[in-house]
Every structure is written in structure tokens, then in C-alpha cells.
Write an enzyme that holds these catalytic residues in place. Structure first.
Site, mmCIF file in Angstrom:
data_model
loop_
_atom_site.group_PDB
_atom_site.id
_atom_site.type_symbol
_atom_site.label_atom_id
_atom_site.label_comp_id
_atom_site.label_asym_id
_atom_site.label_seq_id
_atom_site.Cartn_x
_atom_site.Cartn_y
_atom_site.Cartn_z
ATOM 1 N N GLN A 79 0.842 -1.201 0.000
ATOM 2 C CA GLN A 79 0.000 0.000 0.000
ATOM 3 C C GLN A 79 0.875 1.248 0.000
ATOM 4 O OE1 GLN A 79 -3.475 -0.388 3.043
ATOM 5 N NE2 GLN A 79 -1.836 -1.677 3.764
ATOM 6 N N ASN A 80 2.181 1.052 0.210
ATOM 7 C CA ASN A 80 3.062 2.208 0.365
ATOM 8 C C ASN A 80 3.421 2.822 -0.980
ATOM 9 O OD1 ASN A 80 2.967 1.481 3.025
ATOM 10 N ND2 ASN A 80 4.921 0.403 3.002
ATOM 11 N N CYS A 87 0.322 12.184 -22.466
ATOM 12 C CA CYS A 87 0.838 10.881 -22.924
ATOM 13 C C CYS A 87 0.739 10.839 -24.449
ATOM 14 C CB CYS A 87 -0.017 9.792 -22.289
ATOM 15 S SG CYS A 87 0.334 8.111 -22.825
ATOM 16 N N CYS A 116 -4.624 5.600 -20.701
ATOM 17 C CA CYS A 116 -4.214 4.243 -21.085
ATOM 18 C C CYS A 116 -3.522 3.504 -19.940
ATOM 19 C CB CYS A 116 -3.310 4.281 -22.314
ATOM 20 S SG CYS A 116 -1.672 4.946 -21.991
ATOM 21 N N THR A 171 0.611 -3.855 8.424
ATOM 22 C CA THR A 171 -0.663 -3.249 8.021
ATOM 23 C C THR A 171 -1.821 -3.920 8.734
ATOM 24 O OG1 THR A 171 -2.208 -2.792 6.215
ATOM 25 C CG2 THR A 171 -0.793 -4.711 5.925
ATOM 26 N N SER A 172 -2.781 -3.083 9.150
ATOM 27 C CA SER A 172 -3.970 -3.637 9.779
ATOM 28 C C SER A 172 -5.032 -3.913 8.724
ATOM 29 C CB SER A 172 -4.499 -2.670 10.843
ATOM 30 O OG SER A 172 -4.590 -1.383 10.305
ATOM 31 N N HIS A 210 -1.349 1.394 -4.339
ATOM 32 C CA HIS A 210 -1.738 2.805 -4.313
ATOM 33 C C HIS A 210 -0.778 3.664 -5.118
ATOM 34 C CE1 HIS A 210 -4.036 1.913 -0.331
ATOM 35 N NE2 HIS A 210 -4.802 1.743 -1.377
HETATM 36 ZN ZN ZN Z 1 -1.750 7.157 -22.368
#
Ligand code: ZN
Length: 280
Positions: A107-108, A160, A136, A200-201, A125
Site C-alpha cells: 500500500q506504500n 501521454c 491508457c 498493516t492492519s 496505491h
Molecule cells: Zn496514455
């Protein structure tokens, strides 16, 4: 405690598809503050939390302003570039190198697992070291795109090749988890026969569903009864081990099979030592 470390090492060696989950607890030992602990970022600065809640809306509404604000605001997590992986990160990378750990879902957003050498890594995350196309899903390292130059030339937001607007790879509040990370994580949680939960909980959804998904997965196993008959029983597919400083809802709800209580930076290296002692 020693017995549990030995048990964890034996369970890891036995497992065919062991994976790990990690959260803020593993990085606080590298000096990175967590968000909701007593001295967490949000606990100390509720205004910063409010602003963070608005980031995704701002990106959708006005990506140029989103980028200008980000480039002028100090990092919430402090000086991440100077943070180094601690023995907990290194132990997980080592278990992967030994062929024991097949995947790590974190999650870090601090990039420390990557710095420690973990390769089959899902940054659930996102990562502050990366940027991501909102259309994309392509990712770029922060070195690839010179945001300061784009700002000087009034060319923000970065775009992009596909024409999509590029945002930080970090998943903001209210932003959905990137499809690739969500899908791979679910597959890994369902497939694993051992899940090592570190620091982590697992109370923040949808990440929190991963251990619960692993727990739900039952398989049929033939076992011998006392009278010598073989019967097919439903058993959990995965052993779930927790390494956390304190008991968590995972402990209390019986999601984890056992908790090894303590610092990840101390327990995980001990598990690696024990694995080596048994294997070599
Ligand atoms: Zn793109």
C-alpha cells in the site's frame, strides 16, 4: 515468539505460492510517517487531509492547476528521496530472491520496496517515483518527464502519447485503484497458499479485501480419519501470517492464522535467518 518465527519459516518453505502484503508499518522504521497513527500526517494536519481529498477532483477539473499546486507544495511524506529501505524491506526482497516469495503487494507509495530489490511488486496505491496516464494507464518514471521544464514553458499538464493527461501514479482519495494493480492483486490473493501480512492492519478498502479474499478461498483436501477412512474436507487454501506491532482487526476477526507481534524490521530478518538455517 521464537516458536512462531520457526513456524513461519517452515510454512514459507512449504508454500508453493507465497505472497506478502505490506503497509505503512514497514516504512515507519525508515522514518516515513504513517497517516493515521498518533503522529500521523493526517492526525497532525487535518487541513492537509482536506486538501488531499480534493486532489483527484482538481485533477479531473483542472489538471494544469493540479500540477502547478503539486510542484509548489512541499511533499507530505517529508524527504522521501533520502529515505532508505530498512531490514524489513530487505528481508522481503531476499525471500523473493530465494524463490520463496512470489509476489509483494504494497500500500506504500514510498518506492522503498523497489529500492530494496523487490521485483514482482504491485504498488496498489501507486508510487511517488512514477507518473501514470489517466487514459491508457502507461507508467513513467519521474526522471522521464521534466515537470519543471513543462511548467516554465507553460506546457502543463504533461500529456501521454495516447493523448491522455498524465497524473502522479499515487492513487488519490476517491480515485479508483488502477485496473492492472487491482486485477493482479485479486488474482494473487486468490491464488496464494500463504499470505505474509507485514505492517498493516488492512482496514482501508479495497486493499482490505485481499486478506479476506484469501481467507474465503477453500479447497478440498483428502484427510484420513481415525478409523482409517479417507474423507474429503473443505480447508482454507492459504495460511495467513501477520507480522504487526499490535493485534489488528485481522487478528480479532480470525482472518490471520497467527500473529507474530513486533517490529517488521526485526521479525522479518529473523524469519529469513530461520529459513536459511532450515534450507541450507
Ligand atoms: Zn496514455
Amino acid at each position: 515468539m521464537k516458536d512462531l518465527i520457526k513456524k513461519a519459516a517452515e510454512d514459507l518453505i512449504k508454500a508453493k505460492h507465497a505472497i506478502a502484503l505490506s503497509g505503512a508499518g514497514i516504512s515507519t522504521e525508515s522514518g516515513i510517517p504513517d497517516f493515521r497513527g498518533p503522529s500521523g500526517i493526517w492526525s497532525k494536519d487535518p487541513e492537509a487531509e482536506k486538501r488531499a481529498y480534493q486532489s483527484y477532483g482538481k485533477f479531473l477539473e483542472d489538471p494544469k492547476e493540479y500540477w502547478e499546486e503539486r510542484l509548489s507544495a512541499p511533499s507530505l511524506l517529508g524527504d522521501l528521496d533520502r529515505a532508505e529501505p530498512n531490514p524489513g524491506h530487505c528481508a522481503l526482497a531476499e525471500l523473493e530472491k530465494m524463490g520463496i516469495l512470489k509476489c509483494l503487494i504494497t500500500q506504500n507509495v514510498d518506492g522503498l520496496h523497489e529500492k530494496a530489490g523487490s521485483r514482482n511488486l504491485i504498488e496498489y496505491h501507486g508510487s511517488y517515483l512514477k507518473l501514470r496516464c489517466s487514459k491508457c494507464g502507461s507508467r513513467f518514471s519521474i526522471e522521464e518527464i521534466d515537470l519543471e521544464e513543462l511548467r516554465r514553458e507553460e506546457k502543463l499538464p504533461p500529456l501521454c502519447k495516447c493523448g491522455g493527461v498524465i497524473k502522479s501514479d499515487v492513487v488519490h482519495f476517491r480515485e479508483p485503484i488502477p485496473v492492472d494493480a487491482a486485477k493482479r492483486s485479486q488474482e494473487e490473493a486468490w491464488r496464494c497458499d500463504l499470505m505474509l501480512i507485514c505492517g498493516t492492519s488492512a482496514v482501508v478498502y479495497p486493499f482490505a479485501q485481499l486478506p479476506r479474499l484469501a481467507k474465503k478461498h477453500m479447497i478440498e483436501k483428502e484427510t484420513k480419519t481415525e478409523s482409517g477412512l479417507y474423507v474429503v474436507k473443505q480447508v482454507p487454501a492459504a495460511t495467513i501470517i501477520e507480522v504487526n506491532a499490535e493485534p489488528t482487526p485481522l487478528t480479532e476477526e480470525g482472518i490471520s492464522d497467527y500473529l507474530i507481534q513486533g517490529k517488521t524490521g526485526e521479525i522479518l530478518p529473523e524469519i529469513v535467518q530461520e529459513v536459511k538455517r532450515i534450507v541450507i
